[in-house]
Design an enzyme around this catalytic site. Structure first.
Site, short mmCIF file in Angstrom:
data_model
loop_
_atom_site.label_atom_id
_atom_site.label_comp_id
_atom_site.label_asym_id
_atom_site.label_seq_id
_atom_site.Cartn_x
_atom_site.Cartn_y
_atom_site.Cartn_z
N GLU A 194 -2.73 17.53 5.63
CA GLU A 194 -1.85 16.83 6.94
C GLU A 194 -0.77 16.90 7.10
O GLU A 194 0.60 16.09 6.20
CB GLU A 194 -2.87 15.54 6.69
N CYS B 118 5.81 13.35 8.95
CA CYS B 118 5.47 12.68 7.30
C CYS B 118 4.79 13.98 7.04
O CYS B 118 3.75 14.43 7.55
CB CYS B 118 4.97 11.40 7.63
N CYS C 39 -3.89 15.74 -4.67
CA CYS C 39 -2.34 14.40 -5.61
C CYS C 39 -3.52 14.92 -6.76
O CYS C 39 -4.34 14.40 -6.90
CB CYS C 39 -2.21 13.27 -4.87
N CYS D 6 -3.29 7.10 -8.36
CA CYS D 6 -3.69 6.04 -7.70
C CYS D 6 -4.84 5.55 -7.16
O CYS D 6 -5.25 6.06 -6.36
CB CYS D 6 -2.30 6.18 -6.74
N CYS E 110 -5.26 5.32 -3.16
CA CYS E 110 -4.97 5.88 -1.93
C CYS E 110 -6.01 6.77 -1.98
O CYS E 110 -6.66 7.64 -3.62
CB CYS E 110 -3.61 6.60 -2.91
N GLY F 8 0.12 14.81 -1.80
CA GLY F 8 0.82 15.16 -3.14
C GLY F 8 1.82 13.92 -3.66
O GLY F 8 2.45 13.31 -3.11
N GLU F 9 2.17 14.72 -4.54
CA GLU F 9 3.24 13.71 -5.20
C GLU F 9 4.54 15.14 -4.91
O GLU F 9 4.85 15.88 -5.92
CB GLU F 9 2.64 13.79 -6.44
N SER G 103 9.74 10.67 -1.42
CA SER G 103 8.68 9.23 -2.55
C SER G 103 7.96 9.53 -3.23
O SER G 103 7.40 11.22 -3.67
CB SER G 103 8.28 9.01 -1.14
N SER H 13 7.66 4.20 -5.70
CA SER H 13 6.42 3.77 -4.96
C SER H 13 5.81 2.63 -6.49
O SER H 13 5.72 3.65 -7.57
CB SER H 13 5.05 4.82 -4.76
N LEU H 14 6.27 1.37 -5.94
CA LEU H 14 6.50 0.65 -7.38
C LEU H 14 5.04 0.16 -7.75
O LEU H 14 4.29 -0.14 -8.72
CB LEU H 14 7.51 -0.23 -7.46
N HIS H 15 4.83 -0.53 -6.43
CA HIS H 15 3.40 -1.63 -5.96
C HIS H 15 3.20 -2.89 -7.33
O HIS H 15 2.19 -3.29 -7.14
CB HIS H 15 2.47 -0.32 -5.87
N ASN I 243 -3.41 -0.14 3.65
CA ASN I 243 -4.86 0.35 4.12
C ASN I 243 -5.81 0.17 2.97
O ASN I 243 -5.73 1.53 2.27
CB ASN I 243 -4.15 1.61 4.72
N CYS J 77 -0.81 5.22 5.87
CA CYS J 77 -0.04 5.40 4.18
C CYS J 77 -1.42 5.34 3.42
O CYS J 77 -2.61 4.79 3.57
CB CYS J 77 0.62 4.35 3.94
N1 SAH Z 1 3.07 10.42 -4.37
C1 SAH Z 1 4.42 9.99 -3.62
C2 SAH Z 1 4.08 10.43 -1.79
C3 SAH Z 1 2.43 9.93 -1.08
S1 SAH Z 1 2.08 8.07 -0.87
C4 SAH Z 1 4.20 8.47 -3.45
O1 SAH Z 1 2.95 7.84 -4.28
O2 SAH Z 1 5.26 7.68 -2.99
C5 SAH Z 1 3.00 7.51 0.49
C6 SAH Z 1 2.72 6.20 -0.07
O3 SAH Z 1 2.01 5.33 0.94
C7 SAH Z 1 3.28 5.69 -1.35
O4 SAH Z 1 4.18 4.47 -1.75
C8 SAH Z 1 2.03 4.95 -1.82
O5 SAH Z 1 1.96 4.01 -3.03
C9 SAH Z 1 1.08 4.90 -0.56
N2 SAH Z 1 0.04 4.17 -0.15
C10 SAH Z 1 -0.44 5.10 -0.87
N3 SAH Z 1 -2.12 5.12 -0.35
C11 SAH Z 1 -1.80 3.71 0.48
C12 SAH Z 1 -2.85 2.41 1.17
N4 SAH Z 1 -4.02 2.80 0.58
N5 SAH Z 1 -2.47 1.96 1.90
C13 SAH Z 1 -0.89 1.67 1.53
N6 SAH Z 1 -0.58 2.21 0.99
C14 SAH Z 1 -0.44 3.08 0.17
#
Ligand code: SAH
Length: 382
Positions: A107, A120, A127, A131, A134, A178-179, A212, A235-237, A311, A354
């Protein structure tokens, strides 16, 4: 958690069709000579494809009509079959689901803002980073995209944006499926093609391209050495290893301190501000003490924090943080002197926000529903 972290490269099921975006000028010229066409057509084709976003040789009116089919077959096979194209936010967010030559689905999303049009794009089908919050991560890795499949998403996004009156595509974010750094060689080639001037590339400024990553440290170092001033988003989180090990499983390999170390080195080499992505997950990573710890780690650095309201994905036990909790998190980061914004949540109604990508078509079990339909023909959610 059911999905395993996958770092190895899956074997493609069959070879991708040859496409000019996988060849350099000389490669393109030699294919043309094989089919009895003059070498100068390579430049014409590249001008049309990269510069005018025409992907179909039958529409290239500067080619002799009799040669278009043979040239198209040799160099411009259709890489992305539109399965559906939906839009929302008054037509200013558009999501396209594409089927690839082997049936894999990816997508891409276009978001039009007053000052820019952003695509995007995906770097892999699925992927392998697993995570748990996601949707893409929960589906596992299907395969790496080829360079041409990555570039073709950009070309298609540019054309869709023009056709829909959204304006000229100006920004690219590798925040789709994807990463990107797990598909490094193809990503690297795609970054060069996206940023080189027409006719050698699409001509989007490297400064407007964001990669990213979950934090593949050695590959962040390679990206820094590439000499392309693209923006890095990490993507730290979570600011602490205990929680990040769970939210971003690759953290078990490269810890918060190592990832941030690579990010600061990236900022030093490229002189570009690094983005830190932080999905706000209710009662999981949104505590004031975590905001303070994050502020301490980022203080004084060339950095910007993007907070993303989570999300929720289907079946997930997690939810977005309440707005007052989010506001307090922002306040604490700003008090620490760290520039912070909350990301807008575009595309939610069309599963284009996202972390939502690529779940819906597969779940609905309707592959190829409207495979013959050109982009723009459905536009359901308007
Ligand atoms: N793999 C890469 C790029 C794809 S995701 C990465 O992880 O950075 C792009 C961003 O969306 C990342 O920061 C990811 O952590 C975030 N993301 C993934 N799932 C999400 C969700 N359910 N709600 C909000 N952000 C999310």
């Amino acid at each position: 958690m059911s999905v395993a972290l996958t770092l190895t490269e899956p074997r493609p099921r069959k070879a991708a069709p040859r496409h000019l975006a996988d060849l350099d000028l000389a490669g393109c010229q030699s294919v043309l000579s094989e089919i009895g066409q003059p070498a100068f057509r390579a430049k014409q084709l590249r001008q049309q494809y990269f510069g005018r976003h025409v992907g179909d040789a039958s529409q290239m009116t500067d080619l002799p009509a009799a040669a278009r089919e043979a040239i198209g077959e040799a160099l411009l096979p259709r890489l992305l079959q539109p399965i559906r194209v939906d839009s929302c936010d008054d037509g200013r967010t558009v999501k396209a689901v594409w089927r690839l030559y082997d049936g894999a689905l990816v997508e891409s999303v276009i978001m039009a803002y007053p000052d820019r049009v952003t695509a995007c794009v995906s770097s892999q089908a699925g992927c392998g980073m697993a995570c748990p919050f996601c949707a893409t991560g929960q589906g596992g890795l299907d395969r790496n995209l080829t360079t041409a499949e990555i570039v073709d998403q950009v070309v298609n996004a540019a054309r869709l944006a023009e056709e829909r009156g959204l304006g000229r595509l100006s920004n690219i974010v590798f925040m789709g499926m994807g990463e990107p750094l797990a598909n490094w060689n193809r990503l690297k080639a795609a970054l060069h093609l996206i940023t080189k001037p027409v006719p050698d590339g699409i001509g989007i400024s490297a400064r407007n391209v964001t990669v990213s990553t979950v934090g593949l440290v050695p590959t962040i170092e390679k990206l820094a050495a590439e000499g392309l001033p693209v923006r890095l988003a990490v993507s730290l989180h979570a600011p602490d290893d205990e929680l990040r090990d769970e939210l971003v499983p690759i953290n078990t390999r490269w810890k918060v301190a190592e990832v941030l170390g690579a990010a600061w080195e990236y900022a030093r080499v490229t002189k570009r501000r690094v983005s830190i992505e932080y999905a706000m997950i209710r009662d999981v990573n949104d505590q004031p003490w975590r905001a303070d710890l994050l502020g301490k780690l980022l203080k004084g650095r060339l950095v910007h924090v993007n907070l993303i309201p989570l999300n929720p994905t289907p079946g997930s036990r997690w939810d977005a943080s309440p707005k007052p909790v989010e506001a307090e998190f922002v306040r604490r980061l700003r008090d620490a002197g760290v520039s912070t914004t909350v990301r807008d949540t575009r595309g939610q109604e069309i599963d284009g926000a996202c972390g939502q990508l690529a779940a819906s078509v597969r779940e609905a079990g309707t592959p190829g529903r409207t495979a013959a339909e050109p982009p723009g023909a459905s536009g359901a959610a308007e």
